[in-house]
Design a protein around this motif. Structure first.
Motif, PDB file in Angstrom:
ATOM      1  N   VAL A   6       0.726  -1.097  -0.009  1.00 55.70           N
ATOM      2  CA  VAL A   6       0.123   0.038   0.097  1.00 55.70           C
ATOM      3  C   VAL A   6       1.068   1.250  -0.035  1.00 55.70           C
ATOM      4  CG1 VAL A   6      -2.063   1.197   1.402  1.00 55.70           C
ATOM      5  CG2 VAL A   6      -1.631  -1.262   1.326  1.00 55.70           C
ATOM      6  N   THR A   7       0.808   2.012  -1.008  1.00 55.25           N
ATOM      7  CA  THR A   7       1.633   3.326  -1.116  1.00 55.25           C
ATOM      8  C   THR A   7       0.857   4.543  -1.378  1.00 55.25           C
ATOM      9  OG1 THR A   7       1.410   3.240  -3.705  1.00 55.25           O
ATOM     10  CG2 THR A   7       3.311   1.879  -2.488  1.00 55.25           C
ATOM     11  N   ILE A   8       1.428   5.633  -1.263  1.00 54.03           N
ATOM     12  CA  ILE A   8       0.885   6.951  -1.236  1.00 54.03           C
ATOM     13  C   ILE A   8       1.987   7.894  -2.141  1.00 54.03           C
ATOM     14  CG2 ILE A   8       1.620   7.933   0.859  1.00 54.03           C
ATOM     15  CD1 ILE A   8      -1.296   9.046   0.925  1.00 54.03           C
ATOM     16  N   ASN A   9       1.365   8.808  -2.828  1.00 52.90           N
ATOM     17  CA  ASN A   9       2.115   9.644  -3.544  1.00 52.90           C
ATOM     18  C   ASN A   9       2.427  10.841  -2.479  1.00 52.90           C
ATOM     19  OD1 ASN A   9       2.294  12.344  -5.404  1.00 52.90           O
ATOM     20  ND2 ASN A   9       2.669  10.580  -6.502  1.00 52.90           N
ATOM     21  N   ALA A  10       3.520  11.335  -2.834  1.00 49.10           N
ATOM     22  CA  ALA A  10       4.043  12.555  -1.820  1.00 49.10           C
ATOM     23  C   ALA A  10       2.990  13.746  -1.903  1.00 49.10           C
ATOM     24  CB  ALA A  10       5.471  13.022  -2.341  1.00 49.10           C
ATOM     25  N   ALA A  11       2.199  14.091  -2.979  1.00 54.16           N
ATOM     26  CA  ALA A  11       1.405  15.140  -3.029  1.00 54.16           C
ATOM     27  C   ALA A  11       0.343  14.705  -2.276  1.00 54.16           C
ATOM     28  CB  ALA A  11       1.152  15.247  -4.461  1.00 54.16           C
ATOM     29  N   GLY A  12      -0.048  13.336  -1.715  1.00 54.34           N
ATOM     30  CA  GLY A  12      -1.229  13.012  -1.083  1.00 54.34           C
ATOM     31  C   GLY A  12      -1.494  13.810   0.346  1.00 54.34           C
ATOM     32  N   THR A  13      -2.348  13.922   0.971  1.00 52.10           N
ATOM     33  CA  THR A  13      -2.510  14.225   2.197  1.00 52.10           C
ATOM     34  C   THR A  13      -2.642  13.428   3.193  1.00 52.10           C
ATOM     35  OG1 THR A  13      -4.990  14.012   2.221  1.00 52.10           O
ATOM     36  CG2 THR A  13      -4.404  15.975   1.158  1.00 52.10           C
ATOM     37  N   ILE A  41       9.082   7.748   3.148  1.00 49.01           N
ATOM     38  CA  ILE A  41       8.359   6.620   3.816  1.00 49.01           C
ATOM     39  C   ILE A  41       7.613   7.570   4.989  1.00 49.01           C
ATOM     40  CG2 ILE A  41      10.011   5.991   5.758  1.00 49.01           C
ATOM     41  CD1 ILE A  41       8.897   3.159   4.664  1.00 49.01           C
ATOM     42  N   LEU A  42       6.316   6.863   5.335  1.00 51.95           N
ATOM     43  CA  LEU A  42       5.478   7.841   6.179  1.00 51.95           C
ATOM     44  C   LEU A  42       5.092   6.528   7.169  1.00 51.95           C
ATOM     45  CD1 LEU A  42       4.074  10.263   7.205  1.00 51.95           C
ATOM     46  CD2 LEU A  42       1.918   9.514   5.792  1.00 51.95           C
ATOM     47  N   SER A  43       5.517   6.881   8.447  1.00 50.15           N
ATOM     48  CA  SER A  43       5.168   5.759   9.348  1.00 50.15           C
ATOM     49  C   SER A  43       4.201   6.353  10.629  1.00 50.15           C
ATOM     50  CB  SER A  43       6.400   5.027   9.871  1.00 50.15           C
ATOM     51  OG  SER A  43       7.026   6.280  10.849  1.00 50.15           O
ATOM     52  N   THR A  44       3.858   5.581  11.482  1.00 47.54           N
ATOM     53  CA  THR A  44       2.954   6.119  12.379  1.00 47.54           C
ATOM     54  C   THR A  44       4.025   7.031  13.433  1.00 47.54           C
ATOM     55  OG1 THR A  44       3.367   4.044  13.899  1.00 47.54           O
ATOM     56  CG2 THR A  44       1.151   4.387  12.508  1.00 47.54           C
ATOM     57  N   SER A  45       4.855   6.843  13.447  1.00 45.15           N
ATOM     58  CA  SER A  45       6.233   7.698  14.074  1.00 45.15           C
ATOM     59  C   SER A  45       6.228   8.805  13.476  1.00 45.15           C
ATOM     60  CB  SER A  45       7.657   6.825  14.317  1.00 45.15           C
ATOM     61  OG  SER A  45       7.528   5.742  14.614  1.00 45.15           O
ATOM     62  N   ASP A  46       6.074   9.060  12.353  1.00 39.53           N
ATOM     63  CA  ASP A  46       5.949  10.442  11.775  1.00 39.53           C
ATOM     64  C   ASP A  46       4.932  10.990  12.269  1.00 39.53           C
ATOM     65  OD1 ASP A  46       8.564  10.307  10.319  1.00 39.53           O
ATOM     66  OD2 ASP A  46       7.409   8.988   8.923  1.00 39.53           O
ATOM     67  N   LEU A  47       3.878  10.263  12.233  1.00 35.36           N
ATOM     68  CA  LEU A  47       2.318  10.871  12.547  1.00 35.36           C
ATOM     69  C   LEU A  47       2.356  11.351  14.041  1.00 35.36           C
ATOM     70  CD1 LEU A  47      -0.006   8.725  10.463  1.00 35.36           C
ATOM     71  CD2 LEU A  47       0.770  10.991   9.920  1.00 35.36           C
ATOM     72  N   VAL A  48       2.997  10.655  14.964  1.00 34.36           N
ATOM     73  CA  VAL A  48       3.136  11.052  16.415  1.00 34.36           C
ATOM     74  C   VAL A  48       3.880  12.273  16.416  1.00 34.36           C
ATOM     75  CG1 VAL A  48       4.307  10.166  18.570  1.00 34.36           C
ATOM     76  CG2 VAL A  48       2.841   8.489  17.373  1.00 34.36           C
ATOM     77  N   SER A  82      -5.001  18.236   5.728  1.00 30.32           N
ATOM     78  CA  SER A  82      -4.848  18.660   4.493  1.00 30.32           C
ATOM     79  C   SER A  82      -3.099  18.981   4.174  1.00 30.32           C
ATOM     80  CB  SER A  82      -5.332  19.829   4.113  1.00 30.32           C
ATOM     81  OG  SER A  82      -5.114  21.029   4.868  1.00 30.32           O
ATOM     82  N   GLU A  83      -2.271  18.769   5.353  1.00 24.72           N
ATOM     83  CA  GLU A  83      -0.880  18.753   5.178  1.00 24.72           C
ATOM     84  C   GLU A  83      -0.662  17.650   4.269  1.00 24.72           C
ATOM     85  OE1 GLU A  83       1.534  20.812   5.969  1.00 24.72           O
ATOM     86  OE2 GLU A  83      -0.078  22.072   7.097  1.00 24.72           O
ATOM     87  N   SER A  84       0.490  17.929   3.157  1.00 24.58           N
ATOM     88  CA  SER A  84       0.911  16.978   2.368  1.00 24.58           C
ATOM     89  C   SER A  84       1.727  15.990   3.166  1.00 24.58           C
ATOM     90  CB  SER A  84       1.672  17.697   1.138  1.00 24.58           C
ATOM     91  OG  SER A  84       3.005  17.978   1.700  1.00 24.58           O
ATOM     92  N   VAL A  85       1.726  14.778   2.457  1.00 26.66           N
ATOM     93  CA  VAL A  85       2.415  13.591   2.952  1.00 26.66           C
ATOM     94  C   VAL A  85       4.046  13.880   3.043  1.00 26.66           C
ATOM     95  CG1 VAL A  85       3.382  11.344   2.338  1.00 26.66           C
ATOM     96  CG2 VAL A  85       0.876  11.852   2.493  1.00 26.66           C
ATOM     97  N   GLN A  86       4.412  14.757   1.895  1.00 24.37           N
ATOM     98  CA  GLN A  86       5.800  15.035   1.589  1.00 24.37           C
ATOM     99  C   GLN A  86       6.251  15.960   3.240  1.00 24.37           C
ATOM    100  OE1 GLN A  86       6.694  17.179  -1.924  1.00 24.37           O
ATOM    101  NE2 GLN A  86       8.802  16.835  -1.696  1.00 24.37           N
ATOM    102  N   SER A  87       5.333  16.858   3.586  1.00 27.84           N
ATOM    103  CA  SER A  87       5.934  17.584   4.719  1.00 27.84           C
ATOM    104  C   SER A  87       6.113  16.649   5.779  1.00 27.84           C
ATOM    105  CB  SER A  87       4.625  18.435   5.177  1.00 27.84           C
ATOM    106  OG  SER A  87       4.307  19.116   4.157  1.00 27.84           O
ATOM    107  N   PHE A  88       5.813  15.475   6.123  1.00 28.60           N
ATOM    108  CA  PHE A  88       5.856  14.582   7.228  1.00 28.60           C
ATOM    109  C   PHE A  88       6.632  13.267   7.040  1.00 28.60           C
ATOM    110  CE2 PHE A  88       2.440  17.498   8.277  1.00 28.60           C
ATOM    111  CZ  PHE A  88       3.048  17.965   9.461  1.00 28.60           C
ATOM    112  N   MET A  89       6.921  12.885   5.615  1.00 28.35           N
ATOM    113  CA  MET A  89       7.304  11.610   5.519  1.00 28.35           C
ATOM    114  C   MET A  89       9.020  11.767   5.794  1.00 28.35           C
ATOM    115  SD  MET A  89       7.929  11.658   1.239  1.00 28.35           S
ATOM    116  CE  MET A  89       9.341  12.604   0.620  1.00 28.35           C
ATOM    117  N   SER A  90       9.451  10.454   6.091  1.00 30.04           N
ATOM    118  CA  SER A  90      11.253  10.571   6.089  1.00 30.04           C
ATOM    119  C   SER A  90      11.556  10.370   4.790  1.00 30.04           C
ATOM    120  CB  SER A  90      11.433   9.299   7.043  1.00 30.04           C
ATOM    121  OG  SER A  90      10.858   9.414   8.358  1.00 30.04           O
ATOM    122  N   GLU A  91      12.472  11.218   4.244  1.00 31.60           N
ATOM    123  CA  GLU A  91      13.038  11.433   2.839  1.00 31.60           C
ATOM    124  C   GLU A  91      14.238  10.294   3.044  1.00 31.60           C
ATOM    125  OE1 GLU A  91      13.577  15.258   1.431  1.00 31.60           O
ATOM    126  OE2 GLU A  91      11.790  15.954   2.022  1.00 31.60           O
TER     127      GLU A  91
END
Length: 145
Positions: A6-13, A41-48, A82-91
């Motif tokens: 299951v993936t998401i695009n960096a522009a996703g919210t 990569i976006l993980s629950t740790s990033d969301l925390v 509405s923040e972008s995934v790119q703002s919180f993902m680990s690059e």
């Protein structure tokens, strides 16, 4: 490895990411570009980490005048979904080649202290993901034989 990633695009919210995580019962989403290259990569740790910022805003809300409260509420609504995934993902993403052994994957996960390892083909495209649960399952299956 799990090939049904299951993936998401960096522009996703973040809202879209949360829905994907909930519907698919996953705690990590590889972030891919339009060519299926893993760009983060976006993980629950990033969301925390994101909720820590929200906690600060909620604290400010209790101490603000009515006009400021309205502004802070709008800011919270915006930042939560509405923040972008790119703002919180680990690059910085640790990955492994699709032809790698399970031992190499385990060593990479231990070295980088991660629980999910995207698997890439020879063109750098995402073809799967290995989790600590996948590895534990392999060892459990091997020990019962």
């Amino acid at each position: 490895m799990n090939r049904d990633v299951v993936t998401i695009n960096a522009a996703g919210t973040i809202h879209e990411a949360l829905i994907l995580m909930e519907e698919n019962r996953v705690s990590t989403l590889p972030v891919v570009d339009n060519d299926d290259h893993c760009v983060g990569i976006l993980s629950t740790s990033d969301l925390v980490d994101m909720t820590r910022d929200v906690d600060d805003d909620v604290y400010e809300l209790d101490h603000a005048d009515p006009a400021s409260q309205r502004f802070l509420v709008e800011k919270l609504i915006h930042s939560m979904g509405s923040e972008s995934v790119q703002s919180f993902m680990s690059e910085s993403v640790s990955t492994v080649d699709a032809k790698a052994t399970i031992i190499k994957a385990v060593r990479r996960m231990l070295k980088d202290q991660i629980h999910h390892l995207p698997v890439l083909d020879e063109n750098g495209r995402l073809v799967g993901i290995v989790s600590t649960m996948d590895i534990l399952g392999e060892f459990a299956d091997a020990s019962t034989e």
